[in-house]
Design an enzyme around this catalytic site. Structure first.
Site, short mmCIF file in Angstrom:
data_model
loop_
_atom_site.label_atom_id
_atom_site.label_comp_id
_atom_site.label_asym_id
_atom_site.label_seq_id
_atom_site.Cartn_x
_atom_site.Cartn_y
_atom_site.Cartn_z
N VAL A 23 0.84 -1.20 0.00
CA VAL A 23 0.00 0.00 0.00
C VAL A 23 0.87 1.25 0.00
CG1 VAL A 23 -1.73 1.32 1.27
CG2 VAL A 23 -1.92 -1.18 1.13
N PRO A 43 9.65 -0.24 9.88
CA PRO A 43 10.65 -1.25 10.26
C PRO A 43 11.09 -2.10 9.07
CG PRO A 43 8.84 -1.20 11.84
CD PRO A 43 8.42 -0.37 10.68
N ASP A 250 -34.76 27.50 -16.28
CA ASP A 250 -36.01 27.64 -15.55
C ASP A 250 -36.20 26.49 -14.58
OD1 ASP A 250 -37.25 25.46 -17.00
OD2 ASP A 250 -37.49 26.84 -18.67
N LYS A 272 -40.39 30.38 -14.18
CA LYS A 272 -41.37 29.68 -15.01
C LYS A 272 -42.20 28.68 -14.21
CE LYS A 272 -41.44 30.27 -18.98
NZ LYS A 272 -42.20 31.27 -19.75
N GLY A 304 -37.54 19.73 -21.30
CA GLY A 304 -38.19 19.07 -22.43
C GLY A 304 -37.61 19.52 -23.75
N ILE A 308 -41.91 22.19 -28.20
CA ILE A 308 -43.13 21.48 -27.81
C ILE A 308 -43.59 22.04 -26.47
CG2 ILE A 308 -44.19 19.26 -27.25
CD1 ILE A 308 -42.26 17.90 -29.11
N MET A 385 -48.98 20.12 -18.35
CA MET A 385 -49.42 21.17 -17.41
C MET A 385 -50.90 21.04 -17.06
SD MET A 385 -47.32 24.25 -19.32
CE MET A 385 -47.84 23.66 -20.95
#
Length: 460
Positions: A23, A43, A250, A272, A304, A308, A385
């Site tokens: 390690v 050691p 938004d 919005k 979106g 649209i 909506m």
């Protein structure tokens, strides 16, 4: 973010590694490559770690750790196989204000080692904040396989021409845009193909012909951000988002998407929310023109798809009138995204041969739609909506001939980890959700295809 990723210059600074096994060796290799002077205390020290110490003219102490070993150290690595010893060293280092890393116990330390993709001078670090080093290494291996080895050569070439470009263009914004264009030009392919001299000629010619005024012309990007899941963002949308100087976003744009913008970009929230806009639509349109007129690249990030029910046409109209360059990037519209994540195919030859998108947003307290053309049993109807007008939508559909047992789904926060799909019928759903807290944004899907949700629903 639990850890701040930084690049730390360690050349010539002493790095103390306590431990001499595998390690400690892994950490020692990284520190040696960074130019740090290794100081190792343990050691027993493995041969390769001994060699690294000697090669870097460091210090090797083959004995147990002593507090005096901290003297002169810029950082400490606790890599023994004794957790109590590691914790003790970490406490001593903290008392001396020395940054410390405790292997396999990040909570005791100040920093962790990321997985690294090395294309020097380009470095990519990947961290799981200590939660899963294996995952970080997995991501690293994927990046290693996709990033050409010569990216470092490209960075060196750009560094060589930074001053000539600065002499040519005194505007920092114009210089950034120049480099963005250069990285989309044949110069990159020349370097990756090993044709460095040809790349130099092309870059020198590009700098010679660079025009600050042309580079600094403003432009607007109307970008569809999709329904919420950042993974649904298109490659083009991501590229333009990260290119923008100003981002107008938004409420419907997820935070994970907003966070993908350039760190130094100006972020403008325009709200919005339903019936409560941070800025009126006209003001948003004017802001796009305002920033573009300043020579900035402006990204209008919209949930979106912009065209649209996104009012994208209204925003572009003023931009066209002002003669400003623009691009429109389509996004996955909410109907498509939410239906797919909800396991509801919008068309299916056994259920629906067409689909119709309509807005359920109320005007003057009513939902005014062409109800007579929304009652076909072989058509799926999607209402954007429509949450507030849900009861009126159901009543009107039934009043105009749609059966009361027609399946209907209400999708809340679709495609996100908080997605909820509530199903019922036209006759029952309004009463079913009465009093329930439903979170926007929502989408309503009407038609027999909703009956497939229990079978096809896959996203939880």
């Amino acid at each position: 973010m639990e850890f701040l990723p930084i690049s730390w210059r360690l050349q010539g600074k002493q790095a103390l590694v306590v431990g001499g096994g595998d390690v400690a060796l892994r950490k020692g290799r990284l520190l040696h490559r960074s130019g740090a002077v290794l100081s190792v205390v343990a050691p027993d020290v493995c041969d390769e770690l001994r060699h690294l110490v000697a090669e870097g003219q460091g210090h090797l102490r083959e004995r147990p750790f002593d507090a005096a070993d901290l003297a002169g150290s810029s950082l400490v690595i606790c890599a023994t196989d004794d957790s109590a010893v590691n914790a003790q060293i970490a406490d001593l280092a903290a008392a001396e204000n020395i940054p410390v890393n405790v292997v396999d116990n990040p909570s005791l330390g100040d920093f962790i080692f990321p997985a690294i993709v090395d294309r020097s001078p380009v470095l990519i670090s990947i961290s799981s904040s200590g939660a899963s080093p294996v995952l970080a290494r997995k991501l690293r291996s994927q990046l290693e396989s996709t990033l050409p080895a010569r990216w470092g050569r490209l960075a060196d070439l750009m560094a060589k021409f930074r001053q000539p470009l600065k002499d040519k263009l005194d505007n920092v914004g114009a210089r950034r845009l120049f480099w963005e264009q250069a990285l989309d030009s044949p110069i990159v392919e020349k370097v990756l193909a090993g044709k460095d001299s040809e790349a130099e000629v092309l870059l020198a010619e590009a700098i010679d012909s660079a025009d600050s005024d042309k580079l600094s012309q403003g432009e607007v990007y109307l970008v569809g951000a999709g329904p919420g899941d950042p993974d649904l963002l298109t490659f083009r949308a991501l590229r333009l988002l990260q290119k923008a100087d100003v981002v107008l976003y938004d409420r419907l744009v997820g935070k994970g998407i907003v966070d993908l913008a350039r760190r130094d970009a100006e972020m403008v929230y325009v709200g919005k929310a339903r019936d409560k806009h941070a800025l009126p639509q006209d003001n948003i349109n004017e802001l796009l023109v305002h920033y573009a007129r300043q020579g900035k690249k402006v990204c209008r990030l919209k949930g979106g798809d912009p065209f649209i029910f996104g009012r994208g046409g209204e925003e572009i109209d003023l931009i066209v009138q002002e003669g400003i360059n623009f691009q429109v990037v389509p996004g996955i519209t909410a109907a498509s995204g939410c239906a797919a994540y909800g396991g509801i195919p919008l068309t299916h030859r056994d259920h629906a041969q067409s689909v119709r998108f309509v807005t359920g947003h109320r005007q003057d307290g009513t939902v005014t739609l062409d109800w007579e053309h929304l009652v076909s049993e072989t058509e799926t109807v999607v209402f954007y909506m429509g949450l507030v007008g849900l009861r009126q939508i159901c009543d009107q559909l039934m009043a105009h001939g749609r059966k009361g047992d027609t399946p209907i789904a209400l999708v809340s926060r679709g495609t996100t980890d908080l997605q909820e799909v509530i199903t019922g019928t036209l006759a029952t759903l309004p009463d079913d959700i009465e009093g329930r807290e439903i979170h926007a944004p929502t989408l309503i899907i009407v038609g027999s295809v909703v009956s497939l949700h229990p079978k096809f629903g896959w996203f939880k």
